[in-house]
Design an enzyme around this catalytic site. Structure first.
Site, short mmCIF file in Angstrom:
data_model
loop_
_atom_site.label_atom_id
_atom_site.label_comp_id
_atom_site.label_asym_id
_atom_site.label_seq_id
_atom_site.Cartn_x
_atom_site.Cartn_y
_atom_site.Cartn_z
N ILE A 153 15.73 31.98 9.87
CA ILE A 153 15.21 31.08 8.83
C ILE A 153 15.96 29.75 8.84
O ILE A 153 15.36 28.67 8.79
CB ILE A 153 15.28 31.75 7.44
N SER A 231 17.77 32.75 -0.33
CA SER A 231 18.26 33.89 0.46
C SER A 231 18.44 35.14 -0.40
O SER A 231 17.58 36.03 -0.37
CB SER A 231 19.55 33.49 1.16
N ARG A 232 19.53 35.22 -1.15
CA ARG A 232 19.73 36.33 -2.09
C ARG A 232 20.52 35.80 -3.29
O ARG A 232 21.45 35.01 -3.11
CB ARG A 232 20.50 37.48 -1.45
N ASP A 256 14.74 30.64 -5.32
CA ASP A 256 13.64 31.59 -5.11
C ASP A 256 14.16 33.01 -5.34
O ASP A 256 13.39 33.97 -5.26
CB ASP A 256 13.09 31.44 -3.69
N GLU A 261 17.35 39.55 -10.40
CA GLU A 261 15.89 39.41 -10.28
C GLU A 261 15.15 40.73 -10.32
O GLU A 261 13.99 40.78 -10.73
CB GLU A 261 15.52 38.66 -8.99
N HIS A 293 10.81 34.76 -5.97
CA HIS A 293 10.95 35.40 -4.65
C HIS A 293 9.61 35.39 -3.88
O HIS A 293 9.09 36.44 -3.52
CB HIS A 293 11.48 36.84 -4.79
P1 NAD Z 1 19.22 36.24 10.27
O1 NAD Z 1 19.94 37.53 10.39
O2 NAD Z 1 18.31 35.81 11.37
O3 NAD Z 1 20.31 35.05 10.08
C1 NAD Z 1 21.39 35.11 9.21
C2 NAD Z 1 22.44 34.14 9.73
O4 NAD Z 1 23.50 34.09 8.77
C3 NAD Z 1 23.06 34.57 11.07
O5 NAD Z 1 23.03 33.49 11.99
C4 NAD Z 1 24.49 34.93 10.70
O6 NAD Z 1 25.42 34.67 11.74
C5 NAD Z 1 24.72 34.02 9.49
N1 NAD Z 1 25.84 34.42 8.66
C6 NAD Z 1 26.37 35.65 8.46
N2 NAD Z 1 27.42 35.57 7.63
C7 NAD Z 1 27.54 34.26 7.29
C8 NAD Z 1 28.44 33.54 6.45
N3 NAD Z 1 29.45 34.15 5.82
N4 NAD Z 1 28.25 32.22 6.32
C9 NAD Z 1 27.26 31.57 6.98
N5 NAD Z 1 26.39 32.20 7.79
C10 NAD Z 1 26.52 33.52 7.93
O7 NAD Z 1 18.48 36.28 8.88
P2 NAD Z 1 17.22 35.42 8.44
O8 NAD Z 1 15.97 36.08 8.88
O9 NAD Z 1 17.44 34.00 8.82
O10 NAD Z 1 17.28 35.60 6.86
C11 NAD Z 1 18.34 35.05 6.11
C12 NAD Z 1 18.27 35.62 4.71
O11 NAD Z 1 17.10 35.13 4.06
C13 NAD Z 1 18.10 37.15 4.65
O12 NAD Z 1 19.35 37.80 4.70
C14 NAD Z 1 17.43 37.35 3.34
O13 NAD Z 1 18.43 37.56 2.36
C15 NAD Z 1 16.74 36.02 3.04
N6 NAD Z 1 15.27 36.12 2.99
C16 NAD Z 1 14.62 35.65 1.89
C17 NAD Z 1 13.23 35.72 1.83
C18 NAD Z 1 12.46 35.17 0.65
O14 NAD Z 1 11.29 35.53 0.49
N7 NAD Z 1 13.04 34.34 -0.18
C19 NAD Z 1 12.52 36.28 2.89
C20 NAD Z 1 13.23 36.73 4.01
C21 NAD Z 1 14.60 36.65 4.05
#
Ligand code: NAD
Length: 328
Positions: A153, A231-232, A256, A261, A293
């Protein structure tokens, strides 16, 4: 396989029905918790979403009920006690990247709305009020944006930002060479946050990222910075962020996700008094925009979620390699 699908809305049912590869599926509106786990009795798999709770107590109940597989309809897995699922020998499979653009574009929508105040303009114009007072924004062109986490993302979001002509800085323990080639500048978390006009969080929630944005980090920010969290909820310390909004350290906030939540999101409380004072306080601020969300909610993402979910179930059923298994 017999699959109990928790936390379903009509759109989940529509897409999962379309991509079902022949399994016996029971759609449930309730979320999975200690109170509802008994419903899964007799099912070999549960299919769950972001706010279903799979803690030790729930996993114990599911194990007794004969559960063999957990499939997540999402990428994040912070709601599952993974070590305990592993101990019970119940594989947990997820949808690692269904449509990163869906969430990245939603993050951009929050930024554009907060910046240019289109939500306020929409309401004003509907009432015949064409005044531009207090609607001024800033150009995003050449603004500095901090992207925390450049996985699927975060990378999609960096590409959007580059299209807007922003200076993109990022922090990720594993920098991406593709992003470096795009011109994203990696630094430490502190350096990345310090001179950002906009901060957007795209890292997972785990024990090392909980309250990543806390009172100390907030003190270092450029005054008036915009904070975006798709994200969360647990990535930010909500109380500290409310204080920072009141003092002007944070100029605007787009959420979001929200730490508590699971009690509210995906349900209609329009006729109730919301009992969460932090949430109602945030909703009342003029410079805060909250969506429930919905970052994932695009037709492309829902199709991919349904397709990969049944692919995961099929892989387990046929004894194939579980490529989307998450390990502790
Ligand atoms: P992903 O696993 O592809 O990427 C996560 C990235 O975060 C990785 O590159 C990792 O190295 C990095 N990371 C880990 N620890 C870290 C830290 N301490 N500081 C900075 N970066 C760090 O995940 P993604 O698919 O890109 O999703 C990211 C997050 O988005 C998910 O974990 C989820 O919580 C959230 N998400 C939200 C929705 C929504 O509807 N709002 C939907 C999907 C995912």
């Amino acid at each position: 396989m017999k699959v109990a699908v928790f936390s379903t809305n009509q759109y989940d049912q529509d897409f999962l029905t379309q991509y079902n590869t022949g399994h016996e599926v029971k759609f449930l509106k309730v979320s999975l918790s200690e109170e509802t786990a008994a419903v899964a009795f007799g099912y070999e798999a549960v299919c769950v979403f972001v706010n279903d709770k799979l803690n030790k107590a729930v996993l114990d109940l599911l194990a007794v009920a004969g559960l063999k597989l957990i499939v997540l309809r999402c990428a994040g897995f912070n709601n599952v006690d993974l070590p305990y699922a592993e101990e019970l020998n119940i594989p947990v499979l997820r949808v690692p990247a269904y449509s990163p653009e869906a969430v990245a574009e939603h993050a951009m929508a929050l930024i554009l709305t907060l910046n240019r105040k289109t939500h306020k303009a929409y309401n004003r114009v509907r009432e015949g009020n064409f005044s531009l007072e207090k609607l001024m924004g800033v150009n995003l062109f050449q603004r500095t944006v901090a992207v925390i986490g450049t996985g699927n993302i975060g990378q999609a979001f960096c590409r959007i930002l580059k299209g807007f002509g922003c200076t993109v800085k990022a922090y990720d323990p594993y920098p991406s060479s593709d992003m470096q080639d795009l011109g994203v500048i990696y630094g430490t978390l502190e350096d990345t946050l310090r001179d950002a006009d906009i901060i957007s969080l795209h890292c997972p929630l785990n024990s090392s990222t909980q309250y990543l944005i806390n009172e100390n980090q907030l003190k270092q920010l450029k005054r008036g910075a915009m904070l975006i969290n798709t994200s969360r909820g647990g990535l930010i310390h909500t109380h500290a962020v409310i204080k920072a909004l009141k003092s002007g350290i944070i100029g605007s906030l787009g959420l979001d996700v929200y730490e508590q939540e699971s009690e509210f999101f995906f349900h209609d409380f329009s006729e109730d008094v919301i009992q969460d004072d932090q949430l109602t306080q945030l909703i009342s601020f003029p410079n805060v925009l909250i969506t429930g969300h919905q970052g994932f909610l695009t037709a492309e993402a829902l199709s991919e979620i349904a397709k990969v979910t049944f692919g995961n179930i099929d892989a387990w059923y046929s004894g194939s390699e579980l490529v989307n298994r998450v390990r502790p």
